[in-house]
Write an enzyme that holds these catalytic residues in place. Structure first.
Site, PDB file in Angstrom:
ATOM      1  N   TYR A 192     -19.877 -94.594  -2.436  1.00 59.67           N
ATOM      2  CA  TYR A 192     -20.449 -93.266  -2.160  1.00 59.67           C
ATOM      3  C   TYR A 192     -20.906 -93.134  -0.710  1.00 59.67           C
ATOM      4  O   TYR A 192     -20.902 -92.026  -0.157  1.00 59.67           O
ATOM      5  CB  TYR A 192     -21.556 -92.942  -3.175  1.00 59.67           C
ATOM      6  CG  TYR A 192     -20.937 -92.605  -4.517  1.00 59.67           C
ATOM      7  CD1 TYR A 192     -20.870 -93.546  -5.545  1.00 59.67           C
ATOM      8  CD2 TYR A 192     -20.311 -91.372  -4.716  1.00 59.67           C
ATOM      9  CE1 TYR A 192     -20.239 -93.261  -6.741  1.00 59.67           C
ATOM     10  CE2 TYR A 192     -19.674 -91.080  -5.912  1.00 59.67           C
ATOM     11  CZ  TYR A 192     -19.634 -92.016  -6.910  1.00 59.67           C
ATOM     12  OH  TYR A 192     -18.987 -91.733  -8.090  1.00 59.67           O
ATOM     13  N   GLN A 216     -17.146 -79.274 -10.487  1.00 61.18           N
ATOM     14  CA  GLN A 216     -17.109 -80.697 -10.866  1.00 61.18           C
ATOM     15  C   GLN A 216     -17.234 -81.549  -9.598  1.00 61.18           C
ATOM     16  O   GLN A 216     -17.407 -82.757  -9.674  1.00 61.18           O
ATOM     17  CB  GLN A 216     -15.797 -81.030 -11.579  1.00 61.18           C
ATOM     18  CG  GLN A 216     -15.577 -80.243 -12.855  1.00 61.18           C
ATOM     19  CD  GLN A 216     -14.172 -80.440 -13.393  1.00 61.18           C
ATOM     20  OE1 GLN A 216     -13.896 -81.391 -14.133  1.00 61.18           O
ATOM     21  NE2 GLN A 216     -13.269 -79.559 -13.006  1.00 61.18           N
ATOM     22  N   ASN A 217     -17.121 -80.874  -8.450  1.00 61.70           N
ATOM     23  CA  ASN A 217     -17.131 -81.602  -7.174  1.00 61.70           C
ATOM     24  C   ASN A 217     -18.546 -82.021  -6.798  1.00 61.70           C
ATOM     25  O   ASN A 217     -19.510 -81.324  -7.124  1.00 61.70           O
ATOM     26  CB  ASN A 217     -16.534 -80.731  -6.054  1.00 61.70           C
ATOM     27  CG  ASN A 217     -15.095 -80.349  -6.349  1.00 61.70           C
ATOM     28  OD1 ASN A 217     -14.420 -80.987  -7.147  1.00 61.70           O
ATOM     29  ND2 ASN A 217     -14.641 -79.264  -5.748  1.00 61.70           N
ATOM     30  N   VAL A 218     -18.629 -83.132  -6.122  1.00 65.01           N
ATOM     31  CA  VAL A 218     -19.942 -83.629  -5.679  1.00 65.01           C
ATOM     32  C   VAL A 218     -20.154 -83.330  -4.199  1.00 65.01           C
ATOM     33  O   VAL A 218     -21.182 -83.683  -3.626  1.00 65.01           O
ATOM     34  CB  VAL A 218     -20.065 -85.151  -5.970  1.00 65.01           C
ATOM     35  CG1 VAL A 218     -20.020 -85.394  -7.481  1.00 65.01           C
ATOM     36  CG2 VAL A 218     -19.007 -85.966  -5.253  1.00 65.01           C
ATOM     37  N   ASP A 219     -19.169 -82.635  -3.586  1.00 60.57           N
ATOM     38  CA  ASP A 219     -19.338 -82.272  -2.172  1.00 60.57           C
ATOM     39  C   ASP A 219     -20.206 -81.017  -2.064  1.00 60.57           C
ATOM     40  O   ASP A 219     -20.525 -80.367  -3.063  1.00 60.57           O
ATOM     41  CB  ASP A 219     -17.961 -82.069  -1.502  1.00 60.57           C
ATOM     42  CG  ASP A 219     -17.174 -80.867  -2.046  1.00 60.57           C
ATOM     43  OD1 ASP A 219     -16.014 -81.063  -2.454  1.00 60.57           O
ATOM     44  OD2 ASP A 219     -17.710 -79.741  -2.059  1.00 60.57           O
ATOM     45  N   HIS A 244     -21.269 -82.655 -12.092  1.00 57.48           N
ATOM     46  CA  HIS A 244     -21.128 -84.113 -11.960  1.00 57.48           C
ATOM     47  C   HIS A 244     -21.996 -84.691 -10.863  1.00 57.48           C
ATOM     48  O   HIS A 244     -21.756 -85.805 -10.417  1.00 57.48           O
ATOM     49  CB  HIS A 244     -19.653 -84.472 -11.725  1.00 57.48           C
ATOM     50  CG  HIS A 244     -18.790 -84.133 -12.901  1.00 57.48           C
ATOM     51  ND1 HIS A 244     -17.426 -83.989 -12.807  1.00 57.48           N
ATOM     52  CD2 HIS A 244     -19.105 -83.862 -14.183  1.00 57.48           C
ATOM     53  CE1 HIS A 244     -16.940 -83.669 -14.008  1.00 57.48           C
ATOM     54  NE2 HIS A 244     -17.942 -83.564 -14.847  1.00 57.48           N
ATOM     55  N   THR A 274      -8.454 -77.864 -10.643  1.00 62.20           N
ATOM     56  CA  THR A 274      -8.873 -78.962 -11.518  1.00 62.20           C
ATOM     57  C   THR A 274      -7.781 -79.267 -12.523  1.00 62.20           C
ATOM     58  O   THR A 274      -7.128 -78.364 -13.045  1.00 62.20           O
ATOM     59  CB  THR A 274     -10.188 -78.658 -12.267  1.00 62.20           C
ATOM     60  OG1 THR A 274     -10.451 -79.714 -13.204  1.00 62.20           O
ATOM     61  CG2 THR A 274     -10.137 -77.328 -13.018  1.00 62.20           C
ATOM     62  N   SER A 275      -7.617 -80.550 -12.797  1.00 66.37           N
ATOM     63  CA  SER A 275      -6.565 -80.955 -13.751  1.00 66.37           C
ATOM     64  C   SER A 275      -7.028 -80.731 -15.190  1.00 66.37           C
ATOM     65  O   SER A 275      -6.282 -80.976 -16.134  1.00 66.37           O
ATOM     66  CB  SER A 275      -6.226 -82.439 -13.537  1.00 66.37           C
ATOM     67  OG  SER A 275      -7.395 -83.232 -13.749  1.00 66.37           O
TER      68      SER A 275
HETATM   69  N1  APR Z   1      -5.252 -76.246  -4.124  1.00 61.84           N
HETATM   70  C1  APR Z   1      -5.539 -76.109  -5.451  1.00 61.84           C
HETATM   71  N2  APR Z   1      -5.394 -77.104  -6.361  1.00 61.84           N
HETATM   72  C2  APR Z   1      -4.930 -78.280  -5.891  1.00 61.84           C
HETATM   73  C3  APR Z   1      -4.612 -78.500  -4.538  1.00 61.84           C
HETATM   74  C4  APR Z   1      -4.788 -77.418  -3.636  1.00 61.84           C
HETATM   75  N3  APR Z   1      -4.506 -77.537  -2.338  1.00 61.84           N
HETATM   76  N4  APR Z   1      -4.174 -79.788  -4.428  1.00 61.84           N
HETATM   77  C5  APR Z   1      -4.246 -80.341  -5.663  1.00 61.84           C
HETATM   78  N5  APR Z   1      -4.681 -79.431  -6.548  1.00 61.84           N
HETATM   79  C6  APR Z   1      -4.916 -79.587  -7.985  1.00 61.84           C
HETATM   80  C7  APR Z   1      -4.074 -80.625  -8.664  1.00 61.84           C
HETATM   81  O1  APR Z   1      -2.816 -80.084  -9.069  1.00 61.84           O
HETATM   82  C8  APR Z   1      -4.947 -80.989  -9.867  1.00 61.84           C
HETATM   83  O2  APR Z   1      -4.691 -80.123 -10.962  1.00 61.84           O
HETATM   84  O3  APR Z   1      -6.250 -80.011  -8.136  1.00 61.84           O
HETATM   85  C9  APR Z   1      -6.366 -80.759  -9.345  1.00 61.84           C
HETATM   86  C10 APR Z   1      -7.098 -82.041  -9.039  1.00 61.84           C
HETATM   87  O4  APR Z   1      -7.280 -82.734 -10.256  1.00 61.84           O
HETATM   88  P1  APR Z   1      -8.163 -84.065 -10.245  1.00 61.84           P
HETATM   89  O5  APR Z   1      -7.749 -84.899  -9.084  1.00 61.84           O
HETATM   90  O6  APR Z   1      -8.087 -84.617 -11.625  1.00 61.84           O
HETATM   91  O7  APR Z   1      -9.622 -83.560  -9.932  1.00 61.84           O
HETATM   92  P2  APR Z   1     -10.646 -82.890 -10.932  1.00 61.84           P
HETATM   93  O8  APR Z   1      -9.941 -82.053 -11.945  1.00 61.84           O
HETATM   94  O9  APR Z   1     -11.668 -82.215 -10.095  1.00 61.84           O
HETATM   95  O10 APR Z   1     -11.323 -84.155 -11.665  1.00 61.84           O
HETATM   96  C11 APR Z   1     -12.368 -83.863 -12.567  1.00 61.84           C
HETATM   97  O11 APR Z   1     -12.783 -86.236 -12.789  1.00 61.84           O
HETATM   98  O12 APR Z   1     -12.995 -88.274 -11.802  1.00 61.84           O
HETATM   99  C12 APR Z   1     -13.707 -87.233 -12.343  1.00 61.84           C
HETATM  100  O13 APR Z   1     -15.882 -86.615 -11.801  1.00 61.84           O
HETATM  101  C13 APR Z   1     -14.580 -86.607 -11.308  1.00 61.84           C
HETATM  102  O14 APR Z   1     -15.142 -84.294 -11.031  1.00 61.84           O
HETATM  103  C14 APR Z   1     -14.059 -85.185 -11.198  1.00 61.84           C
HETATM  104  C15 APR Z   1     -13.372 -84.979 -12.525  1.00 61.84           C
END
Ligand code: APR
Length: 237
Positions: free
Chosen positions: A55, A88-91, A106, A181-182
């Protein structure tokens, strides 16, 4: 007249164009680090120094990043909508872009707390949470109560104390937007299911998304480009 409620759920994708990596895209954070070692309660107990270093690195990286046009577009919607960001972002990029209502499901990487506080025992009190900015925290850095300082982050394996508050917000939304978000981590990924039937849901993501049974409108673009389309859609309503 009261503004209509827009709830915006964001994930790492909204910060991708600010230079912060996502977690699960190719080359993402979880390709390079094992979340169970650097972001879980078990990892903290086993090797707190490794977690603190992870971190510290995130904070150092965040200091070099700025909000992108998507963060700013979300903040600009506050002129016409009662906007609640649930991230969900910590930024801290939503806040730095001007969003005035941001709920961090989160946690927040710029904050720390004693490792024995903000848990089920004290009702997740944030009384001892401190802002550390982009600074470093090391083993032996103790809180006022003498406990080791830890990141104010919800580790894997820990409860998500603000989930009920988030559910309440989503249940009152007139419109919901999901950006970057995925939808692969629960309970955050279940939030959109708490919208009232008939509430429109838009999702901005350049990848295919599982829009589930709720018939989301998928804007298959990046956050920056997708927000331009979303704002045009709002103007046409
Ligand atoms: N613009 C929009 N979406 C994007 C971009 C972009 N430029 N680049 C990537 N993505 C999408 C990807 O297609 C994916 O669906 O952002 C999503 C990122 O997914 P993850 O990496 O799984 O991130 P997130 O969904 O925020 O993860 C959720 O998981 O690890 C834990 O606590 C952590 O908060 C996090 C949580």
């Amino acid at each position: 007249m009261d503004k209509k409620k827009l709830v915006v759920l964001t994930g790492a994708g909204v910060s991708a164009e600010s230079g912060l990596g996502t977690y699960r895209d190719n080359g993402g954070l979880w390709d390079r680090y094992d979340p169970m070692e650097v972001a879980s309660d078990r990892g903290w107990r086993r090797n707190p120094g490794l977690v603190l270093d992870f971190y510290n690195m995130q904070r150092e990286k965040l200091q070099t990043c700025a909000p992108n046009a998507a963060h700013k577009a979300i903040a600009s919607l506050e002129s016409d909508w009662d906007v609640q960001v649930i991230t969900q972002n910590v930024d801290n990029l939503h806040e730095r872009a001007g969003s005035s209502k941001v709920l961090h499901l989160h946690g927040e990487v710029t904050k720390v707390r004693p490792e024995n506080c903000c848990n089920e025992a004290d009702g997740f009190s944030e009384k001892f949470v401190r802002d550390v900015g982009y600074g470093r925290v090391s083993l032996g850095d103790l809180a006022e109560n003498g406990a080791q300082l830890r990141p104010h982050i919800v580790f894997f394996g820990e409860a998500v104390p603000k989930m009920q508050e988030a559910v309440q917000m989503v249940s009152q939304a007139d419109l919901m937007l999901i950006v970057g978000t995925s939808l692969s981590v629960y309970p955050a990924a279940s939030l959109y299911g708490f919208t009232q039937p008939g509430t429109p849901i838009y999702i901005i993501d350049p990848a295919d998304v599982n829009t589930g049974s709720r018939g989301m409108h998928h804007i298959k673009k990046t956050a920056v480009e997708g927000m331009k389309d979303f704002i045009e859609i709002l103007k046409s309503k």
